[in-house]
Each structure stands twice: as C-alpha cells, then as structure tokens.
Design a protein around this motif. Structure first.
Motif, short mmCIF file in Angstrom:
data_model
loop_
_atom_site.label_atom_id
_atom_site.label_comp_id
_atom_site.label_asym_id
_atom_site.label_seq_id
_atom_site.Cartn_x
_atom_site.Cartn_y
_atom_site.Cartn_z
N ARG A 145 -40.45 -26.32 -8.57
CA ARG A 145 -39.59 -25.31 -7.95
C ARG A 145 -39.08 -24.30 -8.98
NH1 ARG A 145 -36.31 -29.23 -3.63
NH2 ARG A 145 -38.20 -29.88 -2.51
N LEU A 146 -38.84 -24.77 -10.18
CA LEU A 146 -38.42 -23.86 -11.23
C LEU A 146 -39.54 -22.90 -11.60
CD1 LEU A 146 -36.29 -25.64 -14.01
CD2 LEU A 146 -35.76 -23.54 -12.79
N ARG A 147 -40.74 -23.41 -11.73
CA ARG A 147 -41.86 -22.55 -12.08
C ARG A 147 -42.05 -21.45 -11.03
NH1 ARG A 147 -45.82 -22.70 -15.75
NH2 ARG A 147 -47.77 -21.61 -15.31
N ARG A 148 -41.90 -21.83 -9.77
CA ARG A 148 -42.03 -20.85 -8.69
C ARG A 148 -40.93 -19.79 -8.80
NH1 ARG A 148 -41.38 -24.18 -4.21
NH2 ARG A 148 -43.49 -24.95 -4.63
N LEU A 149 -39.70 -20.22 -9.10
CA LEU A 149 -38.60 -19.28 -9.22
C LEU A 149 -38.77 -18.38 -10.44
CD1 LEU A 149 -35.85 -18.26 -8.25
CD2 LEU A 149 -34.77 -20.09 -9.58
N LYS A 150 -39.21 -18.94 -11.54
CA LYS A 150 -39.45 -18.13 -12.74
C LYS A 150 -40.45 -17.02 -12.45
CE LYS A 150 -38.59 -21.80 -16.17
NZ LYS A 150 -39.18 -22.63 -17.24
N ARG A 151 -41.50 -17.37 -11.71
CA ARG A 151 -42.52 -16.38 -11.37
C ARG A 151 -41.94 -15.30 -10.44
NH1 ARG A 151 -45.91 -19.55 -8.87
NH2 ARG A 151 -46.77 -20.36 -10.80
N GLU A 152 -41.15 -15.73 -9.47
CA GLU A 152 -40.54 -14.79 -8.53
C GLU A 152 -39.63 -13.80 -9.24
OE1 GLU A 152 -36.87 -14.90 -5.36
OE2 GLU A 152 -38.16 -16.67 -5.49
N LEU A 153 -38.83 -14.29 -10.21
CA LEU A 153 -37.85 -13.45 -10.90
C LEU A 153 -38.47 -12.66 -12.05
CD1 LEU A 153 -34.92 -16.02 -11.19
CD2 LEU A 153 -35.07 -14.12 -9.57
N GLY A 154 -39.63 -13.08 -12.52
CA GLY A 154 -40.18 -12.49 -13.74
C GLY A 154 -39.27 -12.78 -14.92
N ALA A 155 -38.81 -14.04 -15.01
CA ALA A 155 -37.81 -14.42 -16.00
C ALA A 155 -38.30 -14.18 -17.42
CB ALA A 155 -37.42 -15.89 -15.82
N ASP A 156 -37.49 -13.48 -18.22
CA ASP A 156 -37.82 -13.23 -19.62
C ASP A 156 -37.25 -14.32 -20.53
OD1 ASP A 156 -39.11 -10.51 -19.40
OD2 ASP A 156 -37.15 -10.06 -18.51
N ILE A 157 -36.05 -14.83 -20.18
CA ILE A 157 -35.43 -15.92 -20.92
C ILE A 157 -34.97 -16.96 -19.91
CG2 ILE A 157 -33.52 -16.63 -22.42
CD1 ILE A 157 -33.49 -13.81 -23.58
N CYS A 158 -35.34 -18.21 -20.12
CA CYS A 158 -34.96 -19.32 -19.25
C CYS A 158 -34.13 -20.29 -20.09
CB CYS A 158 -36.19 -20.02 -18.68
SG CYS A 158 -37.34 -18.90 -17.85
N TYR A 159 -32.83 -20.28 -19.88
CA TYR A 159 -31.89 -21.03 -20.71
C TYR A 159 -31.30 -22.17 -19.89
CZ TYR A 159 -27.63 -21.73 -23.60
OH TYR A 159 -26.61 -22.26 -24.37
#
Length: 389
Positions: free
Chosen positions: A78-92
């Motif tokens: 679920r996190l990987r899906r959200l990271k892709r959706e947001l285009g996350a540059d930093i995941c802290y």
C-alpha cells in the motif's frame, strides 16, 4: 522553484513522541514541501490534523508472528502504491515498524528512516537490514547516532533534534483545564507519558512517597494515556493517594506542565524526551534519570562525559540521577537506595528556592535551542546534502 513531495510515514496518530514529531514536521515543512502523512492506523488522533493531508493505509497491527509478517507485506504494497501516486521525492518514516515498511516498499524517492528511541537500536540485525537499504538514517539524538555508527559502520547517520514552538506551548499552557486540581500552596511534581513500564513510574511513585513524608505539601501528577490502575493501587498502598493525580490522556497537557514546580523523568530509556523539553520551554526545572538516550544530551553540555558519571550530576540545564533499575517492582514495602537518592535530590532542589529558580531559567534557555525554524533549516540541509554531523 517547485516544491518537492514529502511523505511522512507513521504507525498511528495517538499520543506519543514520534507521532507528535511527525505532525509537527508536517506543519513546519508545509511551506517548503508538499507534505502527506501516511498512517497505518490514524483512528482516534490525539493531535490537530486540520489542513493536513492524512492518508489511512488501513493496516493496524495484528497479533502473532504470522500476523506481523502479513501486515508488513500489506503495508509495503500500500505504501508503494501511495508513493507512486504522490510522486514522493522523500519518504521519511518514524520508528521501526514504519521504517521496515518504508524500505521494503522501495520506490523512486529517497528513503529516510527515523530512529526515535534506544529501543530502536536494540536489535543489531534489524538495524543493519534497515540501514543498508535507507538513503538516510535520521536520529533524534547524538547518542543514538553514535550507537548506530558503532553497530553499523558506514551507516549515514544524521542528527535532527525534535522541534518545539515555545510561543504556542505557552499559549496552550494558559488555557484553562477543569481537571487541574486546586493545589494552591503545594509543591507540585509532574511527569508525562503513556502508561508503560519503560517510563519507570513505580520509581517515581515510591520516590514521591519519600518526598511527601518530608514535604506533606508535595503533590504528584502523571499525565498520559492509560488507566494507571496498578499505580493508583500502589499510591493507595503507600498512603499517598490523596496527594497523587493520574488524569489520563490530555490533548492539551501544557496547563499541567505549567503548574509544575519540578518535572521528574524516571524513564528506563528515551529517544529525545518531548514532555521534558516542553516543560523546559515553560521554565520548569528538571530532575531526570540519566537513561539512554536524551536527558544527558539536553541537560548537560557534555553528554558523553555525563553518560559515565557516578552519583548525582548537576548539569548546566538540569539535574541527572543515575539510571534506574529496569525491573518493575510494585511492592510498597520495597524502597530502594536509588529511589531514596531520587527523593533526596528532589527534596534538595525544592528546598533551595535560588537553585530551583536558576534551573528554571536555564531550562528555558536550553529549550530555545530546539526551535522549529532550526529544525526546518536542518531538514532542508539534509535534503540538500549540506548538513554535516
């Protein structure tokens, strides 16, 4: 310049140190980043989330080893899906469970993992696994960074102290609280934190019993989540129930901290104790156990020297007593030498108005070192790879 996307990952949003820092981080960095908070279980939040983008991953903790493994995999997906959706540059991420899900989920953004407590470095194998996959390891104290470097040579350890807004804390402290006892003319000791053996509250209760014998006007309040039933029982058995207040969770604990003549910390270990530092912003003197980690780094100018101390250490910004026995003992008849020493230290400080006032002023000065602006600048420096340690 276009803002980068910052994803903050946290297990829950109930009352706790890492949850508090996560929400503060979101507010501090919102002018500089597009911030999203992802929580495994954000139900019953203890903090104001107004205006924040909070995503519910619907993945609360499960019991048992198999349940934990299944939940970790589910969280990672679920996190990987959200990271892709947001285009996350930093995941802290904040804390071990969030760290594991963060690095397992991967993604194109940088992976930052936060170490928040001495318990986070107690498993070398898990720590090495996380450190090998993270782009940055963010430690809330230098002592934690030292431990990480010892355990995982070559790990990229960065120190980012917790942030505090003294003006907002003072404003919140001025709000009325109908549960606050009428303790006019009393000497009030306060501690704050969830009901957990790691907080060492049985030490505090027994030390307070000795303080109350010498100072009948003394009162004790412990503010935090939990029913505290075993400590209520201990207070009754010690004959101090009328002098002890255990009000439970307070979304605004600051009126209680503001009422304190002294903040006492009896933890067996910490990361960077929020409640203690918040009390210091209000000018509250501190007596703290020299646990791993945090108190020595906050209350003294040389925490490495203080870690090797014997006996009571009168630091520049507060007083340290030696680490306390980790074995919980609720027997009211068993009063130890370390509890007697803690009580003697408390009574000595309360009996010296000049020293008490000087430590209150020193506490306020020291807390000013951990302001929100410095936190934001430090975070951005790490993101730009210009911050050294």
């Amino acid at each position: 310049m276009e803002k980068k996307n910052l994803l903050l990952i946290v297990p829950k949003l109930d009352q706790g140190g890492l949850e508090r820092v996560c929400v503060r981080t979101a507010r501090i960095l919102s002018p500089r980043f597009r911030v999203t908070i992802a929580a495994f279980d954000p139900s019953d939040p203890a903090y104001d989330l107004t205006g924040l983008d909070v995503r519910d991953l619907k993945a609360p903790a499960l019991p048992g080893r198999a349940g934990k493994v299944w939940r970790l995999l589910q969280r990672a997906v679920r996190l990987r899906r959200l990271k892709r959706e947001l285009g996350a540059d930093i995941c802290y991420s904040f804390g071990p469970t969030a760290n594991r899900a963060n690095v397992l989920s991967g993604g194109r953004g940088e992976l930052w993992c936060g170490l928040r407590s001495w318990a986070d470095v107690s498993s070398p194998r898990q720590l090495a696994w996380t450190a090998a996959r993270a782009d940055e390891i963010i430690c809330c104290s230098r002592a934690l960074a030292d431990r990480l470097r010892e355990t995982c040579p070559g790990a990229r350890a960065r120190v980012l102290y917790n942030p505090y807004n003294a003006a907002k804390i003072a404003e919140s402290a001025a709000c009325p609280d109908g549960d606050l006892p009428d303790w006019e003319g009393c000497r009030v000791l306060v501690s704050a934190g969830r009901e957990d053996p790691v907080k060492g509250y049985w030490h505090l209760m027994k030390a307070f019993f000795l303080v109350h014998e010498r100072m009948p006007e003394a009162r004790l309040a412990i503010v935090g989540s939990g029913d505290f039933e075993k400590y209520r029982k201990l207070a009754e058995e010690l004959g101090i129930a009328d002098a002890v207040c255990l009000p439970g969770l307070k979304k605004n604990p600051f009126p209680w901290l503001a009422r304190a003549d002294l903040f006492v910390l009896t933890s067996l270990y910490e990361g960077f104790p929020n409640a203690m530092t918040e009390a210091m912003t209000l000018g509250c003197p501190v007596v703290a156990a020299n646990c791993m980690t945090g108190p020595a780094e906050i209350l003294t100018a040389d925490y490495r020297k203080a870690q090797d101390m014997e006996g009571v250490w009168e630091g520049e910004y507060g007083i340290l007593v030696p680490p306390l026995d980790p074995e919980e003992n609720l027997d009211p008849a068993c009063i130890t030498e370390e509890q007697e020493r803690l009580a003697e230290t408390i009574c000595g400080l309360l009996s010296d108005p000049g020293k008490l006032r000087a430590y209150g002023e020193a506490a306020r000065r020291r807390a000013a070192d951990f302001g929100e602006e410095a936190y934001g600048d430090r975070f951005c420096g790490i993101a730009a790879r210009t911050a050294g340690d």
